[in-house]
Design an enzyme around this catalytic site. Sequence first.
Site, PDB file in Angstrom:
ATOM      1  N   GLU A   1       0.840  -1.195   0.000  1.00 31.72           N
ATOM      2  CA  GLU A   1       0.000   0.000   0.000  1.00 31.72           C
ATOM      3  C   GLU A   1       0.880   1.251   0.000  1.00 31.72           C
ATOM      4  OE1 GLU A   1      -2.270   1.750  -0.824  1.00 31.72           O
ATOM      5  OE2 GLU A   1      -3.974   1.440   0.514  1.00 31.72           O
TER       6      GLU A   1
ATOM      7  N   HIS B   1      -3.538  -3.656  -2.600  1.00 28.66           N
ATOM      8  CA  HIS B   1      -4.138  -2.605  -1.772  1.00 28.66           C
ATOM      9  C   HIS B   1      -4.807  -1.540  -2.639  1.00 28.66           C
ATOM     10  CE1 HIS B   1      -1.740  -4.266   1.579  1.00 28.66           C
ATOM     11  NE2 HIS B   1      -0.905  -4.552   0.600  1.00 28.66           N
TER      12      HIS B   1
END
Length: 200
Positions: free
Chosen positions: A85, A155
């Site tokens: 992420e 993500h």
Amino acid sequence: MAKLFLVRHGQSLWNLENRFTGWHDIDITETGIEEAKKAGLALKGEKIDMAFTSVLMRAEHTLNVILETMEKKDIPIIRDKALNERSYGTLEGLNKAETAKQYGDEQVLSWRRSYDIVPPGGESLKDTYNRVIPYFEKEIVPLLKEGKNILVVAHGNSLRSLVMHLEHLSPEEILQREIATGIPIVYLFDEQFHVHRQDH
């Protein structure tokens, strides 16, 4: 013909608590496990040759549940931090609503939803794009060109970078695109390696 399946990890504990998560290693909730099972059921009839995920447990756990649900536990898995992420730096762990009270709604919105504004000590979406896309081109594109079907579980922002690249979206367009947890996004590559989005 090759297919690329993108799945955002199931709901994490900090998603539930409305916190900035970023690179913090937080697991998925019971709801997240159910979302991962639904993704596995949606993909059950598909052939998957290889899977890629980040090194964060919420993505790895989601991938494991998906493959278990698909009854495909023997698929090679590659983990790489290039698919992590976006880092939110010093905001990680903070409640988004409380952060907005401290810094102001506009400032927090620009950190979260601009393309190139960097949160304190973190990464912009542009930084994330510049990390994810070279990895995708080097490690995943050659496999797709061989006709292999690839599953990527990652993500919101690492997948947003991939969607931006594959669909040739502008920074403004990608900021309007939400990536839902646990719902597969499917891309089909033809013999000329032209990409077509396929609803699943």
